[in-house]
Design a protein around this motif. Structure first.
Motif, PDB file in Angstrom:
ATOM      1  N   ASP A  74       0.881  -1.175   0.000  1.00 47.36           N
ATOM      2  CA  ASP A  74       0.000   0.000   0.000  1.00 47.36           C
ATOM      3  C   ASP A  74       0.907   1.210   0.000  1.00 47.36           C
ATOM      4  O   ASP A  74       1.246   1.737   1.058  1.00 47.36           O
ATOM      5  CB  ASP A  74      -0.880   0.005   1.259  1.00 47.36           C
ATOM      6  CG  ASP A  74      -2.006  -0.982   1.137  1.00 47.36           C
ATOM      7  OD1 ASP A  74      -2.725  -0.922   0.123  1.00 47.36           O
ATOM      8  OD2 ASP A  74      -2.156  -1.812   2.040  1.00 47.36           O
ATOM      9  N   ILE A  75       1.262   1.633  -1.174  1.00 46.66           N
ATOM     10  CA  ILE A  75       2.358   2.599  -1.248  1.00 46.66           C
ATOM     11  C   ILE A  75       1.978   3.946  -0.634  1.00 46.66           C
ATOM     12  O   ILE A  75       2.826   4.614  -0.028  1.00 46.66           O
ATOM     13  CB  ILE A  75       2.866   2.708  -2.709  1.00 46.66           C
ATOM     14  CG1 ILE A  75       4.350   3.094  -2.712  1.00 46.66           C
ATOM     15  CG2 ILE A  75       2.040   3.674  -3.525  1.00 46.66           C
ATOM     16  CD1 ILE A  75       5.050   2.769  -3.995  1.00 46.66           C
ATOM     17  N   GLY A  76       0.687   4.301  -0.727  1.00 49.16           N
ATOM     18  CA  GLY A  76       0.247   5.570  -0.140  1.00 49.16           C
ATOM     19  C   GLY A  76       0.379   5.563   1.379  1.00 49.16           C
ATOM     20  O   GLY A  76       0.564   6.607   2.000  1.00 49.16           O
ATOM     21  N   LYS A  77       0.284   4.373   1.976  1.00 48.55           N
ATOM     22  CA  LYS A  77       0.259   4.256   3.435  1.00 48.55           C
ATOM     23  C   LYS A  77       1.622   3.820   3.986  1.00 48.55           C
ATOM     24  O   LYS A  77       2.107   4.361   4.969  1.00 48.55           O
ATOM     25  CB  LYS A  77      -0.809   3.212   3.800  1.00 48.55           C
ATOM     26  CG  LYS A  77      -1.441   3.411   5.151  1.00 48.55           C
ATOM     27  CD  LYS A  77      -2.666   2.524   5.330  1.00 48.55           C
ATOM     28  CE  LYS A  77      -2.210   1.131   5.674  1.00 48.55           C
ATOM     29  NZ  LYS A  77      -3.007   0.022   5.487  1.00 48.55           N
ATOM     30  N   ASP A  78       2.207   2.830   3.339  1.00 49.11           N
ATOM     31  CA  ASP A  78       3.414   2.196   3.885  1.00 49.11           C
ATOM     32  C   ASP A  78       4.697   2.553   3.142  1.00 49.11           C
ATOM     33  O   ASP A  78       5.787   2.257   3.615  1.00 49.11           O
ATOM     34  CB  ASP A  78       3.265   0.660   3.860  1.00 49.11           C
ATOM     35  CG  ASP A  78       2.055   0.198   4.636  1.00 49.11           C
ATOM     36  OD1 ASP A  78       1.766   0.813   5.673  1.00 49.11           O
ATOM     37  OD2 ASP A  78       1.399  -0.761   4.213  1.00 49.11           O
ATOM     38  N   GLY A  79       4.578   3.130   1.948  1.00 52.83           N
ATOM     39  CA  GLY A  79       5.787   3.443   1.177  1.00 52.83           C
ATOM     40  C   GLY A  79       6.181   4.901   1.375  1.00 52.83           C
ATOM     41  O   GLY A  79       5.516   5.659   2.092  1.00 52.83           O
ATOM     42  N   TRP A  80       7.267   5.306   0.745  1.00 55.08           N
ATOM     43  CA  TRP A  80       7.659   6.707   0.744  1.00 55.08           C
ATOM     44  C   TRP A  80       6.774   7.466  -0.226  1.00 55.08           C
ATOM     45  O   TRP A  80       6.367   6.920  -1.252  1.00 55.08           O
ATOM     46  CB  TRP A  80       9.122   6.846   0.297  1.00 55.08           C
ATOM     47  CG  TRP A  80      10.089   6.126   1.191  1.00 55.08           C
ATOM     48  CD1 TRP A  80      10.717   4.940   0.944  1.00 55.08           C
ATOM     49  CD2 TRP A  80      10.523   6.539   2.490  1.00 55.08           C
ATOM     50  NE1 TRP A  80      11.515   4.586   2.005  1.00 55.08           N
ATOM     51  CE2 TRP A  80      11.419   5.565   2.972  1.00 55.08           C
ATOM     52  CE3 TRP A  80      10.246   7.650   3.296  1.00 55.08           C
ATOM     53  CZ2 TRP A  80      12.031   5.662   4.212  1.00 55.08           C
ATOM     54  CZ3 TRP A  80      10.866   7.740   4.545  1.00 55.08           C
ATOM     55  CH2 TRP A  80      11.750   6.761   4.993  1.00 55.08           C
ATOM     56  N   ALA A  81       6.478   8.718   0.093  1.00 54.70           N
ATOM     57  CA  ALA A  81       5.687   9.546  -0.823  1.00 54.70           C
ATOM     58  C   ALA A  81       6.476   9.725  -2.129  1.00 54.70           C
ATOM     59  O   ALA A  81       7.661  10.055  -2.098  1.00 54.70           O
ATOM     60  CB  ALA A  81       5.407  10.901  -0.180  1.00 54.70           C
ATOM     61  N   LEU A  82       5.799   9.470  -3.262  1.00 54.78           N
ATOM     62  CA  LEU A  82       6.503   9.406  -4.541  1.00 54.78           C
ATOM     63  C   LEU A  82       6.408  10.692  -5.350  1.00 54.78           C
ATOM     64  O   LEU A  82       5.333  11.285  -5.474  1.00 54.78           O
ATOM     65  CB  LEU A  82       5.935   8.266  -5.392  1.00 54.78           C
ATOM     66  CG  LEU A  82       6.198   6.834  -4.936  1.00 54.78           C
ATOM     67  CD1 LEU A  82       5.635   5.856  -5.943  1.00 54.78           C
ATOM     68  CD2 LEU A  82       7.691   6.588  -4.713  1.00 54.78           C
ATOM     69  N   GLU A  83       7.513  11.075  -5.939  1.00 56.59           N
ATOM     70  CA  GLU A  83       7.562  12.173  -6.905  1.00 56.59           C
ATOM     71  C   GLU A  83       7.515  11.564  -8.310  1.00 56.59           C
ATOM     72  O   GLU A  83       8.250  10.626  -8.606  1.00 56.59           O
ATOM     73  CB  GLU A  83       8.874  12.963  -6.717  1.00 56.59           C
ATOM     74  CG  GLU A  83       9.067  14.094  -7.704  1.00 56.59           C
ATOM     75  CD  GLU A  83       7.962  15.133  -7.590  1.00 56.59           C
ATOM     76  OE1 GLU A  83       7.855  15.783  -6.552  1.00 56.59           O
ATOM     77  OE2 GLU A  83       7.178  15.256  -8.550  1.00 56.59           O
ATOM     78  N   PHE A  84       6.628  12.098  -9.158  1.00 56.02           N
ATOM     79  CA  PHE A  84       6.518  11.583 -10.537  1.00 56.02           C
ATOM     80  C   PHE A  84       7.108  12.539 -11.560  1.00 56.02           C
ATOM     81  O   PHE A  84       7.334  12.168 -12.700  1.00 56.02           O
ATOM     82  CB  PHE A  84       5.053  11.291 -10.882  1.00 56.02           C
ATOM     83  CG  PHE A  84       4.525  10.031 -10.234  1.00 56.02           C
ATOM     84  CD1 PHE A  84       3.990  10.072  -8.950  1.00 56.02           C
ATOM     85  CD2 PHE A  84       4.570   8.817 -10.895  1.00 56.02           C
ATOM     86  CE1 PHE A  84       3.516   8.915  -8.335  1.00 56.02           C
ATOM     87  CE2 PHE A  84       4.093   7.654 -10.296  1.00 56.02           C
ATOM     88  CZ  PHE A  84       3.569   7.705  -9.013  1.00 56.02           C
TER      89      PHE A  84
END
Ligand code: AN0
Ligand code: CP
Length: 313
Positions: free
Chosen positions: A68-78
């Protein structure tokens, strides 16, 4: 098949559906893709896609790992070329490339913003994963499409249709309190345009899908006229495409109940779920023998299994 992000990625739609039907009859075949690893990345919530894809991988002897990248991952830059001195900790260039080194297939769920049509309809987020993962990418619903859902939907129509003429399939808009993506209706329309069915759409004024998802398809703004004689009705809310992302109507006279059903040819009623009871579809229909939404949800396993079996070849 290299990726699975839309029907355009599929060489032979019939073969994919037939394979899904045969997996349903004989699901557990752990020797087929034994030891393969599938990453499933969610930027948005999910019940069915998350669970059915994991079951599908297990049935093939593969392992699925969920982030769950929004919850458990680092905030992503696109965005490329940025000096990352804001709140985003990791760039998609590294995040996708790293996951590409761990997995054999990468599934991604990214809802549209519903504020920036150009970004959503150019699939900026999904394209970043495709560009940087370096492995096959599986759409778990993206800005404009939900192909695993559409494959399960086509399979479900095929299972339920026994007559030897084309079924009349109608996609109808229904009210909702929130602005929802166009991905499910776009994708359903795209797959129905390729299928051996007589397909049309009914929605209020202002709710026409993007032109590429209704090319050559009749669109009725009068729901009763649109539903007449339908063999299958696909009920779904979506937000406006033209007045992008807006809720223009919450007209509950479009809620699908017995009055609507009576206009059809005793239609089978479909919904991708999650469904708001009473608002989108009335209980009297959801709890009737006409409703086949649970079959659709069940078939998500075999649709995913059929696709994973190809992507993991
Ligand atoms: C999502 C949508 O309409 O795209 C997911 C459906 C599979 N639904 C909601 O957000 C309620
Ligand atoms: N139909 C569907 O994709 O459901 P989820 O959002 O729960 O995965």
């Amino acid at each position: 098949m290299k990726h699975f992000t839309s029907i355009a990625d599929v060489n032979d739609v019939n073969q994919l559906v037939e394979q899904a039907i045969s997996f349903k009859a004989n699901a557990f075949q752990p020797e087929l893709r034994k030891g393969k690893k599938v990453g499933l990345v969610f930027l948005n919530p999910s019940l069915r896609t998350r669970l059915s894809t994991q079951v599908a991988a297990q049935n093939l002897g593969a392992e699925a790992i969920v982030l769950d990248i929004g919850k458990d991952g680092w905030a992503l830059e696109f965005e490329d070329g940025k000096i990352m001195n804001g709140d985003k900790a990791e760039h998609i260039r590294e995040a996708a490339a790293v996951m590409g080194r761990y997995f054999d297939v990468l599934g991604v769920r990214t809802f549209p913003s519903l504020t920036d049509k150009a970004t959503d309809y150019s699939e900026t987020l999904l394209q970043s994963f495709l560009k940087h993962a370096g492995i096959p990418v599986l759409s778990l619903e993206s800005g404009t499409r939900h192909p695993l859902q559409s494959l399960a939907d086509l399979m479900t129509i095929k299972e339920h249709w026994t007559k030897d003429r084309k079924p009349k399939v109608v996609l109808t808009w229904a009210p909702h309190i929130k602005a929802l993506p166009q991905a499910v209706p776009n994708s359903f329309a795209e797959w129905m345009m390729h299928a051996d069915v007589d397909f049309s759409i009914t929605n209020p004024e202002g709710y026409n899908l993007a032109p590429e998802f209704r090319e050559g398809v009749s669109v009725y703004h009068d729901q009763a006229a649109g539903l007449a004689g339908a063999d299958f009705v696909y009920v779904k809310n979506w937000s406006a495409y033209e007045a992008y992302g807006q809720v223009l109507s919450q007209d509950e006279s479009w809620s699908f109940g017995n009055d609507q059903l009576a206009l059809t040819n005793n239609a089978k009623v479909m919904h991708c779920l999650p469904v708001r009871r009473g608002l989108v579809i009335k209980d009297e229909v959801l709890d009737s023998a006409n409703a086949i939404h649970l079959d659709q949800a069940e078939n998500r396993v075999y649709a995913a299994q059929s696709v994973l079996n190809e992507l993991l070849k």
